[in-house]
Each structure stands twice: as structure tokens, then as C-alpha cells.
Enzyme design. Structure first.
Site, short mmCIF file in Angstrom:
data_model
loop_
_atom_site.label_atom_id
_atom_site.label_comp_id
_atom_site.label_asym_id
_atom_site.label_seq_id
_atom_site.Cartn_x
_atom_site.Cartn_y
_atom_site.Cartn_z
N CYS A 115 70.73 29.29 -13.53
CA CYS A 115 72.28 29.97 -13.68
C CYS A 115 71.95 30.03 -14.93
CB CYS A 115 73.42 29.02 -13.10
SG CYS A 115 73.55 29.38 -11.18
N HIS A 254 79.42 32.13 -17.34
CA HIS A 254 78.90 32.37 -15.67
C HIS A 254 79.60 32.43 -14.83
CE1 HIS A 254 76.62 31.65 -12.50
NE2 HIS A 254 76.44 30.43 -12.37
N ASN A 284 78.78 34.26 -7.55
CA ASN A 284 77.89 34.27 -8.46
C ASN A 284 76.60 34.47 -7.83
OD1 ASN A 284 76.10 32.05 -9.70
ND2 ASN A 284 76.99 30.21 -9.24
O1 UT7 Z 1 76.17 28.79 -10.63
C1 UT7 Z 1 76.49 27.36 -10.36
C2 UT7 Z 1 77.03 27.11 -8.64
N1 UT7 Z 1 77.54 26.80 -8.20
C3 UT7 Z 1 79.22 26.18 -8.79
O2 UT7 Z 1 79.20 26.53 -9.60
C4 UT7 Z 1 79.63 25.08 -7.56
C5 UT7 Z 1 81.13 24.25 -8.75
N2 UT7 Z 1 81.42 24.01 -6.72
C6 UT7 Z 1 82.35 24.74 -6.16
O3 UT7 Z 1 83.23 25.82 -6.74
C7 UT7 Z 1 83.30 24.43 -5.50
O4 UT7 Z 1 83.19 22.73 -5.46
C8 UT7 Z 1 82.80 24.71 -3.73
C9 UT7 Z 1 83.88 25.85 -4.12
C10 UT7 Z 1 81.38 23.92 -3.62
C11 UT7 Z 1 83.84 23.71 -2.98
O5 UT7 Z 1 85.38 23.43 -3.51
P1 UT7 Z 1 85.65 22.41 -3.43
O6 UT7 Z 1 87.21 22.50 -3.81
O7 UT7 Z 1 85.57 21.12 -4.35
O8 UT7 Z 1 85.65 22.20 -1.70
P2 UT7 Z 1 85.78 20.47 -1.13
O9 UT7 Z 1 83.93 20.60 -1.55
O10 UT7 Z 1 86.22 19.16 -2.16
O11 UT7 Z 1 85.45 20.76 0.28
C12 UT7 Z 1 86.94 21.05 0.72
C13 UT7 Z 1 86.87 21.07 1.86
C14 UT7 Z 1 86.34 20.03 2.96
O12 UT7 Z 1 86.55 19.87 4.09
P3 UT7 Z 1 86.81 18.68 4.33
O13 UT7 Z 1 85.34 17.01 4.49
O14 UT7 Z 1 87.74 17.95 3.13
O15 UT7 Z 1 87.31 18.09 5.87
C15 UT7 Z 1 84.99 21.49 2.97
O16 UT7 Z 1 84.33 20.80 4.31
O17 UT7 Z 1 86.54 22.23 2.56
C16 UT7 Z 1 85.71 22.26 3.57
N3 UT7 Z 1 84.54 23.56 2.56
C17 UT7 Z 1 85.02 24.82 3.56
N4 UT7 Z 1 85.62 24.90 4.97
C18 UT7 Z 1 86.36 26.81 4.99
C19 UT7 Z 1 83.53 23.08 2.30
N5 UT7 Z 1 83.18 24.87 2.38
C20 UT7 Z 1 84.20 25.61 2.89
C21 UT7 Z 1 84.36 26.69 3.14
N6 UT7 Z 1 85.30 27.52 4.42
N7 UT7 Z 1 83.42 28.04 3.49
#
Ligand code: UT7
Length: 333
Positions: A115, A254, A284
Site C-alpha cells: 500500500c 492511504h 482500500n
Molecule cells: O492497507 C493497509 C491494510 N490494512 C489496514 O489498514 C487494516 C487495519 N485494521 C483495521 O482496519 C481493523 O483492525 C479491522 C477493520 C480489520 C478490524 O476491526 P477491529 O475493530 O480491529 O475488529 P477486530 O479484528 O478486533 O474484531 C472484532 C470482532 C471479532 O469478533 P470477536 O472475536 O470479538 O467475537 C471479529 O471476528 O469483529 C469480528 N469481525 C467481524 N464481524 C462482522 C471481524 N470482521 C468482521 C466482519 N463482520 N466483517
């Protein structure tokens, strides 16, 4: 007295694939909801490449648009630099394919920094112009990362979209591109990786069955890294430009997650309205996100000559980079 040559943006172009994938579409594919995606990421929809369409196809369209905007012909261009994390092939380069289809008669090279690829490509092009080895460089950021996404994995498939953006960078008496900061920390390689398909782990039926050819990400790790690094690299690029955050007209980060963008202004000491965002409509788009943002700002008449922009990339590697740009182009006509 020796006269320093600078690099300035004189053309902007963009291309998005036609197919729109909405959050509701995704909710029909994996266990997710529009509400979760909007709340956690700010993303509402994203574009997806068509069957048979690839990164070079997006790059060609964006490049053609940037040439037209700059009022240039293909033979005017001295160098093509394509930043991408999803090249058409391991070889030949996506730049070579793009060069041929645009009818460019110059050299062409891919820059791969995930990215951060657009910032790394802009850095390369700027240095080549400042060194006097080229006067007109076409810089394209293009990605079709959805090709590497597992559409059964709700943690990643809601985040990414495809697209391409491009700028023409031209030798100029005035900057243009000012300070650039570029960084890399490969100790973070595992945080965001497509494990198989390269020389380290060629695709085998076993690896494919295991999904190792798909993108894997520790979202929380990338999130923390991004929130820490965007202000840091922006400050370094501003310092290299003899400027401070107060001088910024626009921060153009980004576009990965609206929550990342929301966390930055307080840490950088700028007003939230200075941070450009179009992540809601595009998701993204990796290497394309910064030039796509520039294109939206340009066509939306958000850019005036003299504006100071900080373009900021971050992503797999881990890599990061920021380029301070003084906008020198007139209004979009
Ligand atoms: O180009 C650079 C690339 N990437 C980035 O910049 C990504 C950076 N990170 C992020 O944007 C965030 O960390 C995410 C959007 C990927 C995730 O958000 P988060 O608030 O950090 O969520 P999490 O990973 O802590 O997940 C919270 C909960 C989990 O469930 P449990 O374990 O608490 O039961 C996940 O399984 O949300 C769940 N979850 C979802 N639920 C519904 C994860 N993805 C989804 C989804 N829909 N799509």
C-alpha cells in the site's frame, strides 16, 4: 549558479472498474452486516475487477487519463513507474504491459511496496527528474487486490477494492514535490502477507487448499502501526520540506479505514477537516488509493495552486512513506 530541477504534478487521471460490491452484497456472502462494516471501517461500497480484467487494464486507463489531463502524447513520456502490490504476473512487469498498451516509447518499471507503492513510485520518479535523467514521468498506482482475497474470510474481504490512479510528474523550476520520507521494517512481514505464490513458497495444490495464496492480515497490528506511523512519517516529510503541520492544506492518507483517518488529526495537531477521505465509496484500493484521492480532490475543485498536501502511504512490509507536495496545477477544466 547551479539551478535545481524540481518535479511537479501536471496531470491527474483515474480509473475504477464498473462493478460495485456493496456491504449488503457481502452480507450475503459471509457472516457480516452493513452496520458492522460501516461502524468499524467507514466503508459502504467498493469496486471489483471484472472477469478477465487485471491490474494492467486499470493502470492503462488511469495512465491514459493522466496523459490527456497533462495534454501529452505517449511519446512525450521519458519513464513509466507503476506502483502495485498485485502485479498481473511475477514476470513480465505490469509496467511493461502498461507501457506497450499506452504506446509509450520509454523504459518502464514496477515498484512494489504494497500500500506504500504509490509513495515509493513517486519518490523514484521525483529523484529521476531531480537528477536530470528524465523530464516527464508517468506514475501510476494500480491494484486488483481483491484477486488475492478470500471471499469467505469476513475479516479481510470487506476491506479491499480495486482501482488505479495516475499522475504525470514533470521537470519544473519550482517544487512540486518537496520533502519525502520513506521507511521500511521487514520484521513486520507476517502482519500482512500473501504467503504463497512467490519464490519462497510457490503455489502447490496443498498450499492452495490451505489458502496460503490469499492475503492474511493481523488487522489490529496494522491498525496500531498506521495510527502511530502516519503522523510520524508526515512530520518527517514536513521537516524535510522546511514546513510544519500548520502549513498543511490537506492530509491525503492511504484510505484503509475511516477509524484510522479519524485518529490522525489529534496526533498530528491538525483540524479533522484537513484529512481527505473517500474510503466510504472505494474501500482500500492499496497502491491506487492516494492517486484516486488526488483525482477526487482535483475533479471536485478542492485543490488550489499553492495548497500544501501531505500524501501518506502505509502497509505491508511493513512500509510507510510521506511526500509533501505543493500543488502547482491550475483548476480542473
Ligand atoms: O492497507 C493497509 C491494510 N490494512 C489496514 O489498514 C487494516 C487495519 N485494521 C483495521 O482496519 C481493523 O483492525 C479491522 C477493520 C480489520 C478490524 O476491526 P477491529 O475493530 O480491529 O475488529 P477486530 O479484528 O478486533 O474484531 C472484532 C470482532 C471479532 O469478533 P470477536 O472475536 O470479538 O467475537 C471479529 O471476528 O469483529 C469480528 N469481525 C467481524 N464481524 C462482522 C471481524 N470482521 C468482521 C466482519 N463482520 N466483517
Amino acid at each position: 549558479m547551479h539551478h535545481m530541477t524540481h518535479a511537479a504534478i501536471t496531470g491527474v487521471g483515474a480509473y475504477l472498474p464498473e462493478h460495485v460490491l456493496t456491504n449488503d452484497d457481502l452480507a450475503g456472502m459471509v457472516d457480516t452486516t452493513d452496520e458492522w462494516i460501516v461502524t468499524r471501517t467507514g466503508i459502504r461500497e467498493r469496486r471489483i475487477v471484472a472477469e478477465g480484467q487485471s491490474t494492467s487494464d486499470l493502470a492503462v486507463e488511469a495512465g491514459r487519463a493522466a496523459l490527456a489531463d497533462a495534454g501529452m502524447e505517449p511519446h512525450d513520456i521519458d519513464l513509466l513507474v507503476v506502483g502495485t502490490g498485485s502485479p498481473d504476473h511475477i514476470m513480465p512487469s505490469t509496467a511493461a504491459l502498461t507501457q506497450d498498451r499506452l504506446g509509450l516509447t520509454c523504459g518502464a518499471v514496477d515498484i512494489m511496496a504494497a500500500c506504500t507503492s504509490f509513495i515509493a513510485a513517486l519518490h523514484h520518479a521525483t529523484c529521476v527528474i531531480e537528477a536530470g535523467r528524465a523530464r516527464k514521468v508517468l506514475v501510476i498506482g494500480a491494484d486488483a487486490l481483491t484477486r488475492h482475497i478470500d471471499f469467505n474470510d469476513r475479516r479481510t474481504c470487506v476491506l479491499f477494492g480495486d482501482g488505479a490512479g495516475a499522475v504525470v510528474l514533470e521537470a519544473s523550476d519550482e517544487p512540486g514535490v518537496m520533502g519525502i520520507d520513506l521507511g521500511s521494517d521487514g520484521s513486520g512481514a507476517d502482519v500482512l502477507i500473501v504467503p504463497a505464490g512467490g519464490a519462497a513458497a510457490p503455489c502447490t495444490p496443498e498450499r492452495v487448499a490451505n489458502g496460503e495464496h490469499r492475503l492474511r492480515m493481523s488487522g489490529g497490528e496494522v491498525f496500531k502501526f498506521a495510527v502511530r506511523m502516519i503522523p510520524e512519517t508526515t512530520r518527517r516529510a514536513l521537516e524535510a520540506s522546511g514546513l510544519s503541520a500548520d502549513d498543511l492544506t490537506w492530509l491525503v492518507p492511504h484510505q484503509a479505514n475511516q477509524r484510522i483517518l479519524d485518529a490522525v488529526p489529534a496526533r498530528l495537531g491538525i483540524a479533522p477537516e484537513r484529512v481527505f477521505s473517500n474510503v466510504a465509496m472505494l474501500g482500500n484500493t492499496s497502491a491506487a488509493s492516494i492517486p484516486l484521492a488526488l483525482h477526487d480532490m482535483y475533479t471536485g475543485d478542492h485543490l488550489q495552486p499553492g495548497d500544501v498536501l501531505a500524501l501518506v502511504g502505509f502497509g505491508a512490509g511493513l512500509t510507510w512513506g510521506a511526500a509533501v507536495v505543493r500543488w502547482t496545477k491550475g483548476p480542473n477544466e
